[in-house]
Design a protein around this motif. Sequence first.
Motif, short mmCIF file in Angstrom:
data_model
loop_
_atom_site.label_atom_id
_atom_site.label_comp_id
_atom_site.label_asym_id
_atom_site.label_seq_id
_atom_site.Cartn_x
_atom_site.Cartn_y
_atom_site.Cartn_z
N LYS A 66 0.87 -1.18 0.00
CA LYS A 66 0.00 0.00 0.00
C LYS A 66 0.91 1.22 0.00
CE LYS A 66 -3.90 0.30 2.17
NZ LYS A 66 -4.84 0.26 1.06
N LEU A 67 0.43 2.32 -0.55
CA LEU A 67 1.18 3.58 -0.47
C LEU A 67 0.93 4.21 0.89
CD1 LEU A 67 0.67 5.28 -3.94
CD2 LEU A 67 2.77 4.34 -3.01
N VAL A 68 2.03 4.63 1.52
CA VAL A 68 1.94 5.32 2.81
C VAL A 68 2.83 6.55 2.76
CG1 VAL A 68 1.48 3.19 4.09
CG2 VAL A 68 3.84 3.98 3.84
N ALA A 69 2.69 7.42 3.72
CA ALA A 69 3.54 8.61 3.80
C ALA A 69 5.00 8.18 3.94
CB ALA A 69 3.13 9.48 4.97
N THR A 72 7.13 6.39 7.05
CA THR A 72 6.25 5.82 8.08
C THR A 72 6.09 4.31 7.97
OG1 THR A 72 4.23 6.13 6.77
CG2 THR A 72 4.90 7.96 8.20
N CYS A 73 6.56 3.71 6.92
CA CYS A 73 6.31 2.29 6.67
C CYS A 73 6.78 1.40 7.81
CB CYS A 73 6.97 1.86 5.36
SG CYS A 73 6.71 0.12 4.96
N VAL A 74 8.02 1.50 8.18
CA VAL A 74 8.58 0.64 9.22
C VAL A 74 7.89 0.91 10.56
CG1 VAL A 74 10.70 0.04 10.47
CG2 VAL A 74 10.77 0.39 8.00
N ASP A 75 7.57 2.16 10.81
CA ASP A 75 6.91 2.53 12.07
C ASP A 75 5.55 1.85 12.23
OD1 ASP A 75 9.06 4.15 12.68
OD2 ASP A 75 8.07 5.98 11.97
N ILE A 76 4.87 1.58 11.11
CA ILE A 76 3.54 0.96 11.20
C ILE A 76 3.60 -0.55 11.00
CG2 ILE A 76 2.27 3.05 10.59
CD1 ILE A 76 1.99 1.99 7.74
N GLY A 77 4.82 -1.11 11.01
CA GLY A 77 4.98 -2.55 10.95
C GLY A 77 5.20 -3.12 9.57
N GLY A 78 5.43 -2.28 8.59
CA GLY A 78 5.64 -2.74 7.23
C GLY A 78 7.10 -2.86 6.85
N MET A 79 7.33 -3.18 5.59
CA MET A 79 8.68 -3.35 5.06
C MET A 79 8.83 -2.57 3.77
SD MET A 79 8.72 -7.49 5.22
CE MET A 79 7.03 -7.55 4.61
N LEU A 80 10.03 -2.08 3.53
CA LEU A 80 10.34 -1.48 2.25
C LEU A 80 10.66 -2.61 1.27
CD1 LEU A 80 12.41 1.57 3.47
CD2 LEU A 80 10.00 1.49 2.81
N LYS A 81 10.77 -2.29 -0.01
CA LYS A 81 10.84 -3.31 -1.06
C LYS A 81 11.97 -4.32 -0.88
CE LYS A 81 10.30 -3.90 -5.99
NZ LYS A 81 10.05 -3.22 -7.25
N ALA A 82 13.18 -3.87 -0.52
CA ALA A 82 14.31 -4.79 -0.39
C ALA A 82 14.03 -5.86 0.67
CB ALA A 82 15.58 -4.02 -0.05
N GLU A 83 13.53 -5.46 1.81
CA GLU A 83 13.22 -6.42 2.87
C GLU A 83 12.06 -7.33 2.46
OE1 GLU A 83 11.81 -6.74 7.52
OE2 GLU A 83 12.37 -4.78 6.74
N ALA A 84 11.06 -6.76 1.80
CA ALA A 84 9.90 -7.55 1.36
C ALA A 84 10.34 -8.62 0.35
CB ALA A 84 8.84 -6.64 0.75
N LYS A 85 11.23 -8.27 -0.57
CA LYS A 85 11.71 -9.24 -1.54
C LYS A 85 12.43 -10.39 -0.84
CE LYS A 85 12.39 -6.85 -5.90
NZ LYS A 85 13.38 -6.42 -6.89
N LYS A 86 13.25 -10.06 0.17
CA LYS A 86 13.97 -11.09 0.90
C LYS A 86 12.99 -11.98 1.65
CE LYS A 86 17.56 -11.74 4.42
NZ LYS A 86 16.99 -12.98 4.80
N ARG A 87 12.04 -11.40 2.33
CA ARG A 87 11.07 -12.19 3.09
C ARG A 87 10.22 -13.04 2.16
NH1 ARG A 87 7.77 -9.62 7.90
NH2 ARG A 87 9.91 -9.22 8.51
N TYR A 88 9.84 -12.49 1.04
CA TYR A 88 9.05 -13.25 0.07
C TYR A 88 9.86 -14.44 -0.45
CZ TYR A 88 6.38 -14.56 -4.00
OH TYR A 88 5.67 -15.29 -4.90
N ALA A 89 11.13 -14.22 -0.78
CA ALA A 89 12.00 -15.30 -1.27
C ALA A 89 12.15 -16.38 -0.19
CB ALA A 89 13.35 -14.75 -1.69
N ASP A 90 12.34 -15.97 1.06
CA ASP A 90 12.45 -16.92 2.16
C ASP A 90 11.17 -17.74 2.29
OD1 ASP A 90 15.00 -15.95 2.68
OD2 ASP A 90 14.38 -14.76 4.43
N GLN A 91 10.04 -17.07 2.17
CA GLN A 91 8.73 -17.73 2.28
C GLN A 91 8.57 -18.76 1.17
OE1 GLN A 91 5.27 -15.25 1.34
NE2 GLN A 91 4.38 -15.88 3.29
N GLN A 92 9.00 -18.42 -0.04
CA GLN A 92 8.88 -19.34 -1.17
C GLN A 92 9.82 -20.54 -1.02
OE1 GLN A 92 6.40 -18.98 -3.53
NE2 GLN A 92 5.91 -17.41 -2.04
N SER A 93 11.01 -20.32 -0.48
CA SER A 93 11.94 -21.44 -0.32
C SER A 93 11.45 -22.43 0.75
CB SER A 93 13.35 -20.94 0.01
OG SER A 93 13.37 -20.35 1.29
N LYS A 94 10.72 -21.95 1.73
CA LYS A 94 10.15 -22.84 2.76
C LYS A 94 9.05 -23.70 2.20
CE LYS A 94 11.28 -19.94 6.69
NZ LYS A 94 10.77 -19.08 7.75
#
Length: 96
Positions: A66-69, A72-94
């Motif tokens: 989602k687009l946010v200010a 503020t992304c990390v403060d509200i519990g989200g991830m920026l693209k680099a971290e999201a890509k890593k987490r997504y890749a980890d999720q797929q490998s599991k």
Amino acid sequence: MNHKQHLASAAIALVLASSVIAPVQAGGKEKCYGISAAGQNDCGNLAGTHSCAGQSTVDNDPGEWKLVAKGTCVDIGGMLKAEAKKRYADQQSKKS
């Protein structure tokens, strides 16, 4: 419609689309991954399984955003693209 009318229509559509996208980018927004509820994502996901808003099927999927200010992304519990890509890749490998 003739060829010139088609070209003019395409040019107008491009200008209108650019004017809609530019203010979002200029407005200090950033993509925040992993915070959208099912059906509340803003656009396509990291997996490439869809390219439209509102098509997420799982709450807080790390591949949906989602687009946010900006800032503020990390403060509200989200991830920026680099971290999201890593987490997504980890999720797929599991899954494999």
